[in-house]
Design an enzyme around this catalytic site. Structure first.
Site, short mmCIF file in Angstrom:
data_model
loop_
_atom_site.label_atom_id
_atom_site.label_comp_id
_atom_site.label_asym_id
_atom_site.label_seq_id
_atom_site.Cartn_x
_atom_site.Cartn_y
_atom_site.Cartn_z
N GLY A 165 34.85 10.93 35.57
CA GLY A 165 35.23 11.77 37.03
C GLY A 165 36.38 12.58 36.76
O GLY A 165 36.71 12.89 35.40
N GLY A 166 36.97 13.05 37.68
CA GLY A 166 38.15 13.67 37.84
C GLY A 166 39.27 12.90 36.93
O GLY A 166 40.42 13.67 36.37
N GLY A 400 38.49 42.10 11.31
CA GLY A 400 39.27 41.47 12.37
C GLY A 400 39.85 40.43 12.06
O GLY A 400 40.89 39.89 12.37
N ALA A 401 39.21 39.69 11.08
CA ALA A 401 39.46 38.28 10.86
C ALA A 401 41.10 38.27 9.80
O ALA A 401 41.63 37.59 10.13
CB ALA A 401 38.42 37.60 10.03
#
Ligand code: HXC
Length: 504
Positions: A165-166, A400-401
């Site tokens: 859970g949280g 771009g790399a």
């Protein structure tokens, strides 16, 4: 009336002998045994050992256990102050109550005030169901402290049992998560809820075990075989880190010469650019004593991150791995690298980048899952990092790399390249297909050859000062150490701001 001895002895038993036996039978250590393994012998000072809960619902007033399912305090790791809190599963299943949350917050605040790392040892049934909203408020106050401490002191979480859970969000807010094979689970909703909502049948291990998070989700940074191994690995990780963001990591003396030549390195990188090789064979020889401490070794294997030392000082390594997906950058690799780069920058650890990257992974899956915003994280992380940044281009560096892997114009301090490096806007075949669409196949082959000769090398970039030096592989260790020494007193600061708006 109980005396000092009795009251403390009882507290040290947690939920009692039966519960301790049950814990051992499940193959788990108790909270105190874990702390004993983690800290230097005899250094643990416990706080709040006698705290009890104040709940009067569901008959809880008759179920008081000193310490209330949480062991907190401080001690030393390699002689350095470290705070710790450990959920005690033998007491109320280690569930979080209002009072034991306050114990956690107390050590979190002490760690922050004193600039020391904090380690959380999780093993808990989650929110103390009998306390309801008070328990939730307790979690919230822990998450708040996690966030305040982020980037100020190292925060490390080990998951040594259930974490559901949280409750998962405290570990998720810390810097590193360790899990143990077969004993750790992390999930927002367990198998029963999954079955009810989606009709999917899945075991706890498949859903949120160590392998699931170490390999697929990227939630866990380290997966260990045993609890003892986990606790030793946490000690080792801390040896690379400073105690806080104003501090420097400790220097470990080495006999390894800073000018050691790497005679074998030339043979590691194949002359055929299409053949893979293991970037580990480049990283390890470069580091002191050839020792590399890898982070997230099984997730996004097309990029490698981890710690090593050079001339005794810790460095953070980021490297493309041509062995997996040709070292291409994709969503997971971008997330993995960006988070690691930011961690190193928070804690003054210089970055050394080894680059062999053909580009970003094309395709609808990547585009539709947001490679644009994920890939942007690497640019952002490198650009805002003010620590020394040294890049070595071992082979491919395209498009771009090239830019994102700590190139000069996004703030890389020193960019070095091997003679066989290919630094270009795109691969020869792709470029020729666009520029000479109408040419015959024969003509295209000829132009590709010309393109490769002219552009697929490091010299165009070196002519423009975008590569500081073309070096021979055997000089790599020496040249990185010289660069890091030159950058030791580097001082730059980014424009004042509340905080940037990093792409997420
Ligand atoms: C109070 C709890 C508890 C809890 C376990 N116990 N979880 N007590 N609150 N959340 C108690 C049990 O009653 C039992 O008490 C003892 O701890 C050991 O539990 P067992 O069930 O006997 O152990 P085991 O068989 O090993 O199973 C462990 C478990 C299971 C898988 C964790 O206990 C379980 O499913 N617990 C509930 C998990 C859960 O749903 N938690 C709440 C989620 S809500 P006795 O007295 O018999 O020894 C939540 C929201 C958080 O956490 C949000 C934060 C933002």
């Amino acid at each position: 009336m109980m005396n000092f001895e009795e009251i403390n002895q009882q507290a040290l038993q947690g939920g009692g002998v039966d519960k301790i036996e049950k814990q051992h039978a499940a193959g788990k250590l108790t909270a105190r045994e874990r702390i004993h393994h983690l800290l230097d012998e005899g250094t643990f000072c416990e706080l709040d050992r006698l705290v009890t809960h104040r709940c009067h619902d569901f008959g809880m007033e008759k179920k008081q256990i000193a310490g209330d399912g949480m062991v907190t305090g401080y001690g030393k790791i390699d002689g350095r102050l470290t705070f710790v809190y450990a959920y005690d599963f033998t007491a109320h299943g280690g569930s979080l109550s209002e009072t034991n949350a306050a114990k956690v917050v107390k050590v979190q605040q002490l760690a922050l005030k004193n600039g020391a790392p904090i380690v959380a040892l999780n093993d808990s049934g989650g929110a103390r169901i009998q306390e309801g909203i008070s328990s939730l408020a307790g979690y919230a106050s822990i998450f708040y402290q996690n966030t305040m401490a982020s980037g100020v002191i190292p925060q490390i979480s080990a998951i040594l049992g259930p974490c559901a859970g949280g409750a998962c969000y405290s570990p998720a807010l810390t810097d590193f998560i360790f899990m143990v094979k077969g004993h750790s689970n992390m999930f927002i909703t367990g198998p029963d809820v999954v079955k009810t909502v989606t009709n999917e049948e899945v075991s706890k291990e498949e859903l949120g075990g160590a392998d699931a998070h170490g390999t697929r989700s990227g939630v866990a940074h380290f997966v260990c075989n045993t609890e003892e191994e986990t606790l030793m690995s946490i000690r080792e990780l801390l040896s690379f880190l400073p105690s806080n963001n104003m501090d420097e990591a400790s220097v470990r003396k080495t006999k390894d010469s800073p000018t050691r030549y790497l005679e074998g390195l030339e043979k590691v990188i194949p002359s055929d650019p299409n053949l893979p090789y293991d970037m580990m064979d480049v990283i390890q020889p470069v580091l002191d004593d050839e020792y590399f401490f890898e982070v997230m070794p099984h997730f996004a294997r097309n990029i490698i991150v981890g710690f090593g030392r050079m001339a005794g000082r810790p460095v953070g390594i980021v490297a493309n791995q041509p062995m997996y997906l040709a070292g291409v950058l994709d969503i997971d690799a971008s997330d993995k690298a960006a988070r690691f780069i930011r961690f190193c920058d928070c804690f003054n650890i210089p970055l050394v980048t080894f680059e062999d990257v053909p580009g970003f992974l094309p395709g609808t899956v990547q585009e539709h899952h947001g490679i644009i915003r994920h890939g942007a994280k690497i640019v952002y992380a490198y650009a805002e990092a003010t620590v020394p940044k040294v890049t070595i281009i071992t082979r491919k560096s395209y498009g771009g790399a090239y830019i994102v892997m700590s190139s000069k114009m996004i703030g890389g301090d020193i960019n070095l390249a091997y003679p066989q490096a290919e630094i270009a806007v795109m691969g020869a075949a792709g470029a020729v297909n666009i520029l000479y669409r109408k040419a015959s196949e024969e003509e295209k082959a000829d132009i590709v050859r010309q393109y490769e000769e002219k552009f697929s090398n490091p010299y165009r970039a070196a002519e423009r000062g975008l590569i500081d030096e073309v070096i021979l592989p055997k000089d790599t260790r020496k040249r990185i150490i010289q660069s890091l020494e030159m950058l030791r007193n580097k001082s730059v600061s980014n424009p004042p701001k509340k905080h940037g708006n990093m792409p997420l």
